[in-house]
Design an enzyme around this catalytic site. Structure first.
Site, PDB file in Angstrom:
ATOM      1  N   GLU A 128       0.839  -1.213   0.000  1.00 34.12           N
ATOM      2  CA  GLU A 128       0.000   0.000   0.000  1.00 34.12           C
ATOM      3  C   GLU A 128       0.868   1.254   0.000  1.00 34.12           C
ATOM      4  OE1 GLU A 128      -2.808   0.067  -0.983  1.00 34.12           O
ATOM      5  OE2 GLU A 128      -4.383  -0.461   0.424  1.00 34.12           O
ATOM      6  N   THR A 180      -5.500   7.964  -5.325  1.00 34.05           N
ATOM      7  CA  THR A 180      -5.594   8.012  -3.859  1.00 34.05           C
ATOM      8  C   THR A 180      -4.693   9.124  -3.308  1.00 34.05           C
ATOM      9  OG1 THR A 180      -6.126   5.678  -3.714  1.00 34.05           O
ATOM     10  CG2 THR A 180      -5.229   6.676  -1.735  1.00 34.05           C
TER      11      THR A 180
HETATM   12  N1  HSE Z   1      -8.560   5.055   3.598  1.00 32.65           N
HETATM   13  C1  HSE Z   1      -7.965   5.270   2.307  1.00 32.65           C
HETATM   14  C2  HSE Z   1      -8.379   6.655   1.820  1.00 32.65           C
HETATM   15  C3  HSE Z   1      -8.437   4.230   1.344  1.00 32.65           C
HETATM   16  O1  HSE Z   1      -9.572   6.962   1.910  1.00 32.65           O
HETATM   17  O2  HSE Z   1      -7.525   7.400   1.354  1.00 32.65           O
HETATM   18  C4  HSE Z   1      -7.785   4.346   0.001  1.00 32.65           C
HETATM   19  O3  HSE Z   1      -8.164   3.231  -0.770  1.00 32.65           O
END
Ligand code: HSE
Length: 308
Positions: A128, A180
């Site tokens: 990640e 993201t």
């Molecule tokens: N919790 C993370 C975000 C998930 O919302 O940035 C990304 O897949």
């Protein structure tokens, strides 16, 4: 065991109010990963899909996880991994988490289940980090544990598996790009105490609703006053789809992960299918290609579908 094939499910992170701490596994879409244990210390990654992801292990989300495991064990064993990716990268449906969690899970299975689930999460978080620059576990944890998970902490890793209510998930993935890293960049660094209190109430309500199968409480708690108002501007027709889904009987829902996918929870399959259809027509109307998925919450997470 020298070879295994995994089905690695998509995941919906945040569950609206639980930014970086809540997530759930779904049945569709899913990736397939084939693993072969090698007697030489090589890591070979092959992608059998059309996403053009790097195959060099140090630049590949699954590869980096396997390198970290190999480094930790000081092992002479290697892995060949063939990835059939169906969860589109950048969809908000846990594509990178699937590769990362699948790599940790597959290596662990071939090495004789030497790691705990927390340790698998630990290794998968390196994937990640490579994908988005942040070591979050809200997609990885439900992928490995199945169902809905609470990431109480990532340092030290403390994952709480929650109940898996008998609910359906409707999701739409419009083909617009939301990275993201960008969707995190735009978030406010400070929040008001008023908003924090409201969010705490919603998270506590949601977890209680999940644990008690209280669908009305789940619905009342699926509200996000901190992240959604900022991120939803990146997603065309978000407000319209949310309003129409609630009118069609959704318990609630919102942005899946960092978007652009949107998900809704429903008690009945027919309701979830109706919501998926309205999501589709909202994007068809403006010529945005989209994919819809309807499935139940997936209590199993990653599954071994073949071994030899
Ligand atoms: N919790 C993370 C975000 C998930 O919302 O940035 C990304 O897949």
């Amino acid at each position: 065991m020298k070879r295994i094939r995994l089905r690695v499910p998509a995941t919906v992170a945040n569950l609206v109010c639980g930014f970086d701490i809540l997530g759930m596994a779904v049945h569709k879409p899913y990736d397939e990963m084939e693993f072969k244990l090698l007697d030489t210390p090589e890591i070979i990654i092959k992608h059998k899909d059309s996403f053009g992801l790097p195959e060099e292990p140090s630049k590949n989300v699954a590869g980096i996880v396997l390198l970290k495991i190999q480094e930790y064990l000081g092992s002479n064993k290697g892995f060949e991994v063939i990835i059939h990716k169906h969860i589109k990268p950048g969809s908000g449906l846990g594509s990178s988490a699937a590769s990362a969690a699948g790599a940790a899970f597959g290596a662990n299975a071939l090495l004789g289940n030497i790691f705990s689930r927390e340790e698998m999460v630990h290794f998968a978080m390196f994937g990640e980090e490579l994908a988005s620059g942040v070591r979050h576990a809200d997609n990885i944890a439900p992928c490995i544990y199945g169902g809905i998970t609470l990431v109480k902490s990532t340092n030290p890793i403390d994952i709480i598996p929650l109940n898996s209510p008998d609910l359906f998930v409707a999701a739409v993935h419009p083909q617009v790009e939301v990275k993201t890293s960008d969707a995190r960049q735009i978030l406010k660094k400070n929040i008001t105490l008023k908003n924090a209190v409201e969010q705490w109430g919603n998270i506590a309500g949601l977890v209680t609703g999940i644990q008690q199968n209280d669908f009305s409480l789940i619905g009342r708690s699926l509200n996000d006053v901190i992240i959604e108002p900022v991120r939803s501007i990146l997603i065309p027709k978000f407000d319209e789809i949310k309003t129409k889904s609630l009118e069609a009987g959704a318990l609630g829902g919102g942005i899946s992960g960092s978007g652009p996918s949107i998900f809704m929870l429903a008690e009945k399959r027919e309701t979830a299918e109706k919501i998926a259809r309205l999501m589709k027509s909202a994007y068809d109307e403006i010529g945005i290609e989209n994919f819809i998925y309807v499935s139940k919450i997936n209590p199993a997470g990653i599954e071994i579908v073949e071994k030899a």
